[in-house]
Scaffold this motif. Structure first.
Motif, PDB file in Angstrom:
ATOM      1  N   ASP A   2     -19.845 -13.818  13.986  1.00  0.00           N
ATOM      2  CA  ASP A   2     -18.930 -12.685  13.883  1.00  0.00           C
ATOM      3  C   ASP A   2     -17.920 -12.909  12.767  1.00  0.00           C
ATOM      4  O   ASP A   2     -17.425 -14.022  12.548  1.00  0.00           O
ATOM      5  N   LYS A   3     -17.601 -11.831  12.079  1.00  0.00           N
ATOM      6  CA  LYS A   3     -16.611 -11.927  11.021  1.00  0.00           C
ATOM      7  C   LYS A   3     -15.204 -11.989  11.613  1.00  0.00           C
ATOM      8  O   LYS A   3     -14.947 -11.501  12.711  1.00  0.00           O
ATOM      9  N   ILE A   4     -14.302 -12.578  10.855  1.00  0.00           N
ATOM     10  CA  ILE A   4     -12.902 -12.679  11.260  1.00  0.00           C
ATOM     11  C   ILE A   4     -12.212 -11.383  10.864  1.00  0.00           C
ATOM     12  O   ILE A   4     -12.149 -11.028   9.683  1.00  0.00           O
ATOM     13  N   LYS A   5     -11.707 -10.654  11.842  1.00  0.00           N
ATOM     14  CA  LYS A   5     -11.137  -9.322  11.611  1.00  0.00           C
ATOM     15  C   LYS A   5      -9.659  -9.434  11.217  1.00  0.00           C
ATOM     16  O   LYS A   5      -8.870 -10.069  11.925  1.00  0.00           O
ATOM     17  N   CYS A   6      -9.304  -8.790  10.114  1.00  0.00           N
ATOM     18  CA  CYS A   6      -7.966  -8.914   9.545  1.00  0.00           C
ATOM     19  C   CYS A   6      -7.254  -7.562   9.484  1.00  0.00           C
ATOM     20  O   CYS A   6      -7.893  -6.511   9.363  1.00  0.00           O
ATOM     21  N   LEU A   7      -5.938  -7.633   9.537  1.00  0.00           N
ATOM     22  CA  LEU A   7      -5.081  -6.451   9.421  1.00  0.00           C
ATOM     23  C   LEU A   7      -3.961  -6.764   8.442  1.00  0.00           C
ATOM     24  O   LEU A   7      -3.343  -7.841   8.519  1.00  0.00           O
ATOM     25  N   ILE A   8      -3.701  -5.847   7.509  1.00  0.00           N
ATOM     26  CA  ILE A   8      -2.606  -5.988   6.552  1.00  0.00           C
ATOM     27  C   ILE A   8      -1.508  -4.990   6.915  1.00  0.00           C
ATOM     28  O   ILE A   8      -1.769  -3.795   7.068  1.00  0.00           O
ATOM     29  N   ILE A   9      -0.277  -5.494   7.066  1.00  0.00           N
ATOM     30  CA  ILE A   9       0.871  -4.632   7.347  1.00  0.00           C
ATOM     31  C   ILE A   9       1.887  -4.852   6.238  1.00  0.00           C
ATOM     32  O   ILE A   9       2.536  -5.909   6.168  1.00  0.00           O
ATOM     33  N   ASP A  10       2.029  -3.875   5.362  1.00  0.00           N
ATOM     34  CA  ASP A  10       2.926  -4.011   4.215  1.00  0.00           C
ATOM     35  C   ASP A  10       3.240  -2.616   3.697  1.00  0.00           C
ATOM     36  O   ASP A  10       2.339  -1.785   3.544  1.00  0.00           O
ATOM     37  N   ARG A  17      -3.159  -3.951  -1.930  1.00  0.00           N
ATOM     38  CA  ARG A  17      -4.368  -4.041  -2.769  1.00  0.00           C
ATOM     39  C   ARG A  17      -4.638  -5.485  -3.203  1.00  0.00           C
ATOM     40  O   ARG A  17      -5.796  -5.908  -3.285  1.00  0.00           O
ATOM     41  N   ILE A  18      -3.587  -6.256  -3.451  1.00  0.00           N
ATOM     42  CA  ILE A  18      -3.767  -7.653  -3.850  1.00  0.00           C
ATOM     43  C   ILE A  18      -4.414  -8.449  -2.713  1.00  0.00           C
ATOM     44  O   ILE A  18      -5.394  -9.175  -2.912  1.00  0.00           O
ATOM     45  N   LEU A 100       5.128 -16.514  -0.159  1.00  0.00           N
ATOM     46  CA  LEU A 100       6.136 -15.812  -0.950  1.00  0.00           C
ATOM     47  C   LEU A 100       5.472 -15.014  -2.067  1.00  0.00           C
ATOM     48  O   LEU A 100       4.623 -15.527  -2.795  1.00  0.00           O
ATOM     49  N   LYS A 101       5.856 -13.751  -2.180  1.00  0.00           N
ATOM     50  CA  LYS A 101       5.331 -12.893  -3.243  1.00  0.00           C
ATOM     51  C   LYS A 101       6.005 -13.232  -4.575  1.00  0.00           C
ATOM     52  O   LYS A 101       7.193 -13.585  -4.585  1.00  0.00           O
ATOM     53  N   PRO A 102       5.297 -13.087  -5.693  1.00  0.00           N
ATOM     54  CA  PRO A 102       3.865 -12.759  -5.812  1.00  0.00           C
ATOM     55  C   PRO A 102       3.002 -13.936  -5.358  1.00  0.00           C
ATOM     56  O   PRO A 102       3.317 -15.082  -5.667  1.00  0.00           O
ATOM     57  N   ILE A 103       1.926 -13.638  -4.654  1.00  0.00           N
ATOM     58  CA  ILE A 103       1.115 -14.675  -4.019  1.00  0.00           C
ATOM     59  C   ILE A 103      -0.058 -15.064  -4.920  1.00  0.00           C
ATOM     60  O   ILE A 103      -0.951 -14.250  -5.157  1.00  0.00           O
ATOM     61  N   PRO A 104      -0.072 -16.306  -5.426  1.00  0.00           N
ATOM     62  CA  PRO A 104      -1.232 -16.749  -6.213  1.00  0.00           C
ATOM     63  C   PRO A 104      -2.453 -16.906  -5.302  1.00  0.00           C
ATOM     64  O   PRO A 104      -2.312 -17.208  -4.110  1.00  0.00           O
ATOM     65  N   PHE A 105      -3.632 -16.720  -5.862  1.00  0.00           N
ATOM     66  CA  PHE A 105      -4.853 -16.828  -5.061  1.00  0.00           C
ATOM     67  C   PHE A 105      -5.013 -18.230  -4.469  1.00  0.00           C
ATOM     68  O   PHE A 105      -5.467 -18.379  -3.334  1.00  0.00           O
ATOM     69  N   GLU A 106      -4.620 -19.263  -5.221  1.00  0.00           N
ATOM     70  CA  GLU A 106      -4.751 -20.631  -4.722  1.00  0.00           C
ATOM     71  C   GLU A 106      -3.897 -20.843  -3.470  1.00  0.00           C
ATOM     72  O   GLU A 106      -4.321 -21.505  -2.510  1.00  0.00           O
TER      73      GLU A 106
END
Length: 228
Positions: A2-10, A17-18, A100-106
């Motif tokens: 099963d995939k890990i289900k995610c929710l973005i609240i912003d 989008r990032i 902390l934003k901006p969030i680098p991918f690493e």
């Protein structure tokens, strides 16, 4: 699997989008919802089973931290914010990570790896099997039986491990790092204290007695006491 289900609240569409783009590069994760505020997220959480929530703090009407406190059984949470000042309060609520934003991918990947370690049942089982704790103290590596630990006290960058027989070990570590090495009998009761629940002699909503020592129970950790 099963995939890990995610929710973005912003409340910032660009920030959404990032995160959405980052998640799209991880095939085991599935984004099931995006919300601009906490109130709409509450409805979605009632209808969907969410494994991981990316939560902004500064949002209109209801701030992220306040929203998190209202949830009885929240999913794992990674906080995403431009404000460092909420970090301590976030960790008191046992969030997975604080980005902390901006969030680098690493940095995003580091938080994901931390979540996956907590999420994996097999890794948790192996963690729980450990009977001993290995720590560095005074230039030595000590082997401590977990059953011998009464409680742990956090002191900035150090912790003190209190054991049976009035033994105290001072270790360079954080409480969060130490919790990852401990078995399920250890419960965090305060931002500065973790106790071995097997050695508790009595407790109330405000205090825990262990080896004739009374320790305070933090307001944010009273739910853990109820689970005892």
């Amino acid at each position: 699997m099963d995939k890990i289900k995610c929710l973005i609240i912003d409340d910032e569409p660009v920030a959404q989008r990032i995160l959405e783009g980052y998640l799209s590069d991880l095939p085991e994760f599935e984004l099931v919802g995006k919300c601009l505020n906490a109130l709409s997220a509450r409805s979605l959480l009632q209808d969907q089973e969410i494994d991981l929530m990316f939560l902004d703090i500064e949002m209109p009407k209801l701030k992220g931290i306040s929203f998190l406190k209202t949830l009885h059984n929240p999913p794992k949470v990674i906080i995403t914010t431009a404000h460092r000042k909420y970090a301590l309060e976030g960790y008191e609520l046992e969030v997975v990570d604080y980005l902390l934003k901006p969030i680098p991918f690493e940095r995003f990947l580091k938080a994901i790896n931390r979540f996956k370690k907590l999420h994996s049942p097999n890794e948790l089982k192996e963690e729980n099997k450990r009977e001993h704790l290995y720590v560095k103290s005074d230039r030595k590596t000590l082997k401590i039986k977990q059953d011998a630990i009464l409680y742990i006290e956090g002191m900035n960058n150090y912790i003190k491990i209190y054991c049976h027989g009035d033994k105290i070990h001072t270790v360079y570590s954080s409480i969060n790092s130490m919790l990852e090495k401990l078995g399920p009998q250890f419960v965090r009761i305060h931002k500065s204290y973790v106790v071995n629940s097997d050695n508790i002699s009595s407790f109330t909503r405000e205090l825990i007695e262990i080896s004739e020592k009374e320790l305070p129970v933090g307001r944010a950790f009273r739910e853990a006491i109820n689970k005892l």
